[in-house]
Scaffold this active site. Structure first.
Site, PDB file in Angstrom:
ATOM      1  N   ASP A   1       0.896  -1.172   0.059  1.00  0.00           N
ATOM      2  CA  ASP A   1      -0.172  -0.020   0.167  1.00  0.00           C
ATOM      3  C   ASP A   1       0.945   1.360  -0.029  1.00  0.00           C
ATOM      4  O   ASP A   1       2.147   1.269   0.579  1.00  0.00           O
ATOM      5  CB  ASP A   1      -0.847  -0.070   1.311  1.00  0.00           C
TER       6      ASP A   1
ATOM      7  N   ASN B   1     -10.949  -2.919  -5.826  1.00  0.00           N
ATOM      8  CA  ASN B   1     -10.173  -1.937  -6.715  1.00  0.00           C
ATOM      9  C   ASN B   1     -10.733  -1.564  -7.699  1.00  0.00           C
ATOM     10  O   ASN B   1     -10.078  -0.501  -8.654  1.00  0.00           O
ATOM     11  CB  ASN B   1      -8.642  -2.405  -6.738  1.00  0.00           C
TER      12      ASN B   1
HETATM   13  C1  FPP Z   1      -2.075   0.088  -3.263  1.00  0.00           C
HETATM   14  O1  FPP Z   1      -1.742   1.520  -3.240  1.00  0.00           O
HETATM   15  C2  FPP Z   1      -1.604  -0.703  -4.223  1.00  0.00           C
HETATM   16  C3  FPP Z   1      -2.386  -1.125  -5.236  1.00  0.00           C
HETATM   17  C4  FPP Z   1      -3.849  -1.136  -5.316  1.00  0.00           C
HETATM   18  C5  FPP Z   1      -1.732  -1.850  -6.394  1.00  0.00           C
HETATM   19  C6  FPP Z   1      -0.625  -2.841  -5.981  1.00  0.00           C
HETATM   20  C7  FPP Z   1       0.169  -3.060  -7.171  1.00  0.00           C
HETATM   21  C8  FPP Z   1       1.513  -3.277  -7.283  1.00  0.00           C
HETATM   22  C9  FPP Z   1       2.456  -2.757  -6.214  1.00  0.00           C
HETATM   23  C10 FPP Z   1       2.066  -3.836  -8.657  1.00  0.00           C
HETATM   24  C11 FPP Z   1       2.241  -5.314  -8.537  1.00  0.00           C
HETATM   25  C12 FPP Z   1       2.586  -5.807  -9.639  1.00  0.00           C
HETATM   26  C13 FPP Z   1       2.518  -7.389  -9.963  1.00  0.00           C
HETATM   27  C14 FPP Z   1       2.779  -7.999 -11.179  1.00  0.00           C
HETATM   28  C15 FPP Z   1       1.974  -8.270  -8.922  1.00  0.00           C
HETATM   29  P1  FPP Z   1      -2.540   2.571  -3.403  1.00  0.00           P
HETATM   30  O2  FPP Z   1      -3.025   3.070  -4.770  1.00  0.00           O
HETATM   31  O3  FPP Z   1      -3.882   2.329  -2.555  1.00  0.00           O
HETATM   32  O4  FPP Z   1      -1.829   3.881  -2.452  1.00  0.00           O
HETATM   33  P2  FPP Z   1      -2.381   4.972  -1.952  1.00  0.00           P
HETATM   34  O5  FPP Z   1      -3.259   4.352  -0.520  1.00  0.00           O
HETATM   35  O6  FPP Z   1      -1.411   5.914  -1.562  1.00  0.00           O
HETATM   36  O7  FPP Z   1      -3.390   5.580  -2.819  1.00  0.00           O
END
Ligand code: FPP
Length: 230
Positions: free
Chosen positions: A10, A58
């Site tokens: 996250d 998501n």
């Molecule tokens: C949460 O951060 C992250 C996600 C919803 C996406 C996670 C995906 C990756 C790290 C890529 C992984 C790749 C593979 C191939 C498995 P957020 O967007 O909710 O962050 P925020 O809370 O700061 O908005």
């Protein structure tokens, strides 16, 4: 050493925002970090690692962000898979694959097949995954078995439910790490995490380094696990 570690990756969006970049730039760096941390976990001998890459909720994000994430999954899975082959990592996807575009479904299946015989770390990638969705699926499957006369109601016990989850046959997570400062479970491994130790950290996922993982492992080692006993 925990047998099974879960990570909620996250903070990508906030990492990008802090730098005046689009949220998708945070996901790109986050995906790179996913590779680094996965290799590190494999090298230090963690038997099972589960990463939360995309939840059933998501899909509610803006269409361009969802699209960018799907593109990243395709790109990075191709590359990461090559790495993981060399690393002897077995990749399993947790979640409802039918929600993805056919090409991504095909890539997911190819990855699982290609690594099925690997004997090293098991890497579970939770994608289109939700703990409630998973338990609902298990309940439906068990109900169907009862309806078909293959199972009696009395045979439905905790093991029967565990055996119908995406993680069937795997040990429950001992440690769940959530970077980014949020302190929520967000529908991650709800059934399996009943007695997991939970460690939250104030570092955003793209900045999460092997030393942060070591810190979480140190904290885990200090915990007194009682599993409801004394
Ligand atoms: C949460 O951060 C992250 C996600 C919803 C996406 C996670 C995906 C990756 C790290 C890529 C992984 C790749 C593979 C191939 C498995 P957020 O967007 O909710 O962050 P925020 O809370 O700061 O908005």
């Amino acid at each position: 050493m925990p047998q099974h570690v879960g990570i909620i990756m996250d903070g990508n969006g906030r990492w990008a925002k802090k730098r005046g970049l689009p949220r998708t730039a945070g996901h790109t760096v986050g995906a790179n970090n996913f590779r680094t941390i996965t290799k590190y976990c494999s090298n230090i001998g963690i038997p099972y690692l589960t990463v939360y890459a995309f939840s059933t909720e998501n899909w509610k994000r803006p269409a361009d962000e969802v699209q960018a994430l799907m593109k990243l999954f395709r790109q990075y899975l191709e590359e990461a898979l090559r790495d993981f082959q060399e690393e002897n990592i077995k990749v399993i996807f947790l979640g409802d694959k039918s929600g993805f575009a056919p090409e991504l479904q095909e890539l997911i299946e190819r990855t699982e097949k290609a690594s099925a015989q690997k004997t090293g770390m098991v890497l579970n990638i939770a994608m289109n995954y939700g703990g409630r969705d998973e338990i609902t699926k298990a309940a439906r499957e068990l109900a169907q078995e009862v309806k078909d006369g293959r199972l009696s109601v009395e045979e439905i016990d905790e093991k029967a439910i565990s055996d119908h989850l995406y993680t069937a046959g795997q040990p429950d997570p001992d440690l769940i790490i959530r970077p980014s400062g949020e302190r929520r479970i967000s529908n991650f491994l709800l059934w399996q995490s009943a007695y997991a130790e939970y460690v939250t950290m104030d570092v955003l996922w793209p900045d999460f380094k092997p030393k942060d993982l070591e810190k979480a492992l140190d904290e885990y080692a200090m915990r007194n696990r009682r599993f409801g006993g004394v």
